[in-house]
Design an enzyme around this catalytic site. Structure first.
Site, PDB file in Angstrom:
ATOM      1  CB  CYS A 190      57.701   2.231   7.525  1.00 35.64           C
ATOM      2  SG  CYS A 190      58.419   2.843   5.989  1.00 35.64           S
ATOM      3  CG  ASP A 191      52.978   5.912   5.229  1.00 38.47           C
ATOM      4  OD1 ASP A 191      52.266   5.292   6.055  1.00 38.47           O
ATOM      5  OD2 ASP A 191      52.992   7.156   5.136  1.00 38.47           O
TER       6      ASP A 191
END
Length: 113
Positions: free
Chosen positions: A10-11
């Site tokens: 996940c960024d």
């Protein structure tokens, strides 16, 4: 002890991990996928932040849910959804002694330093 919860690809989680590392914050990372997610953990998140703040209605996972799952959402329903689809949890979740954050915000994390 500081624990950062999320999914490693996940960024937002990547940004939070980078921020914590660059600022010398000692933390443990708990990946919902590889380390698991229990009902007790979900309930502790809800007790600290409320299920509304944890539910990621902008996620692809939410958009793919059946209308029946989205209608008349309750805490019990959310717990079941989080356990079957952890990507519905807004990430990252950071838990420290007196801190509970949902999502990444450098200004909020500054309190940890």
């Amino acid at each position: 002890m500081i624990t950062l919860y999320g999914i490693k690809n996940c960024d937002s989680v990547k940004k939070a991990r980078k921020y914590l590392t660059e600022n010398g914050v000692d933390y443990q990372f708990h990946d919902f996928r590889s380390d698991g997610l229990t009902e007790a953990l979900v309930q502790s998140f809800i007790a600290q932040g409320g299920w509304e703040s944890l539910l990621n209605k902008r996620s692809t996972s939410w958009k793919q849910l059946d209308v029946a799952d989205k209608d008349n959402i309750t805490e019990e329903k959310v717990i079941a959804l989080f356990l079957t689809t952890p990507t519905l949890i807004k990430r990252p979740v950071l838990v420290a002694e007196n801190h509970f954050f949902v999502g990444f915000n450098p200004e909020s994390y500054q309190n940890l330093l």
